[in-house]
Write an enzyme that holds these catalytic residues in place. Structure first.
Site, PDB file in Angstrom:
ATOM      1  N   LYS A  54       1.028  -0.820  -0.469  1.00 34.46           N
ATOM      2  CA  LYS A  54      -0.302   0.414   0.025  1.00 34.46           C
ATOM      3  C   LYS A  54       1.120   1.205  -0.320  1.00 34.46           C
ATOM      4  CE  LYS A  54      -4.204   1.555   2.593  1.00 34.46           C
ATOM      5  NZ  LYS A  54      -4.624   1.197   3.692  1.00 34.46           N
TER       6      LYS A  54
HETATM    7  C1  E4P Z   1      -8.099   2.534   3.373  1.00 31.32           C
HETATM    8  O1  E4P Z   1      -7.433   0.894   3.404  1.00 31.32           O
HETATM    9  C2  E4P Z   1      -7.729   3.085   4.865  1.00 31.32           C
HETATM   10  O2  E4P Z   1      -7.446   2.092   6.159  1.00 31.32           O
HETATM   11  C3  E4P Z   1      -9.176   3.338   5.327  1.00 31.32           C
HETATM   12  O3  E4P Z   1     -10.937   3.076   4.806  1.00 31.32           O
HETATM   13  C4  E4P Z   1      -9.228   4.800   5.986  1.00 31.32           C
HETATM   14  O4  E4P Z   1     -10.651   5.224   6.654  1.00 31.32           O
HETATM   15  P1  E4P Z   1     -10.280   5.689   7.995  1.00 31.32           P
HETATM   16  O5  E4P Z   1     -10.639   7.374   7.506  1.00 31.32           O
HETATM   17  O6  E4P Z   1     -11.681   5.620   8.292  1.00 31.32           O
HETATM   18  O7  E4P Z   1      -9.120   6.206   8.493  1.00 31.32           O
END
Ligand code: E4P
Length: 228
Positions: free
Chosen positions: A85
């Site tokens: 990622k």
């Molecule tokens: C995506 O891969 C992220 O880990 C995640 O959806 C972030 O979400 P948040 O905005 O609730 O932190």
């Protein structure tokens, strides 16, 4: 649309995996830190991997291309099918390009507009993560941004899979599916909440009550018969 869990919590991942509906898990540094600020990241990721197998995104924390590639190598040494990622930065796109040449899956995260999504796809990203909740937080219409991206994907027949991320409520899941996202990555609480319905609970209670009533009737008939 596939369902991923957005979590680094072993208990949550174990439970959601046992329901048989999970196609993968996404993690990020905040989710890992939330569990335990002293967490051994490698150990936690390997525990998650054991539970869910291959479709697991692990995020780098470097902001330069060399550092990202070094971290990617390390993560792949933990388990070879890892999805790396990478944050949506020019340096991140360069890292995605390098990793795609080696067929290493990448998930470009923190995407908030169609051009970022297009750029990530052009760099060779396997997944592009579009953040809904954080767009809503700044007064934007996250679903229309997601729809713009899915429309572009449809027109151009793009390969990268669109992940609807930063999901905050059950409606986001429905809207993501309707917009044509390939995957929604969902926090445990939202996924669990989405599976419940008061009419389902009431229906089960009624079925059990009626079944018990039927059993009592049968017992009564059998007792009456033996008395004759
Ligand atoms: C995506 O891969 C992220 O880990 C995640 O959806 C972030 O979400 P948040 O905005 O609730 O932190």
């Amino acid at each position: 649309m596939q369902l991923y869990l957005d979590s680094a919590n072993i208990g949550q991942i174990k439970e959601a995996a046992s329901w048989g509906i999970l196609s993968g898990v996404t993690t990020n540094p905040s989710l890992l830190a939330k569990e335990d600020p002293n967490v051994d990241v490698k150990q936690r990721i390997l525990e998650i991997h054991k539970l869910v197998g291959g479709h697991l995104s692990v995020e780098v924390i470097s902001t330069d291309t060399t550092g990202m590639l070094r971290e990617a190598d390390e993560i792949i040494s933990w388990f070879p099918e890892a999805t790396i990622k990478i944050p949506m930065l020019p340096q991140g796109l360069a890292a995605v390009k390098e990793l795609s040449k080696k067929n290493i899956p990448t998930n470009v995260t923190l995407i908030f507009n169609p051009i970022q999504a297009l750029a990530a796809a052009n760099a060779g990203a396997t997944y592009v993560s579009v953040f809904l909740g954080r767009l809503d937080d700044i007064g934007m219409n996250s679903v229309s941004v997601l729809e713009e991206i899915t429309n572009i994907w449809f027109v151009h027949n793009m390969d990268a899979q669109i992940i609807a991320a930063s999901i905050r409520n059950p409606l986001h899941i429905i809207q993501s599916a309707k917009a044509g996202a390939h995957i929604a990555t969902i926090p445990y609480s939202v996924l669990k909440q989405s599976l419940n319905h008061p009419l389902t609970d009431a229906g089960i209670q009624q079925f059990l009550k009626d079944y018990d009533k039927m059993q009592t009737e049968i017992q009564k008939i059998m007792v009456d018969d033996t008395d004759k």
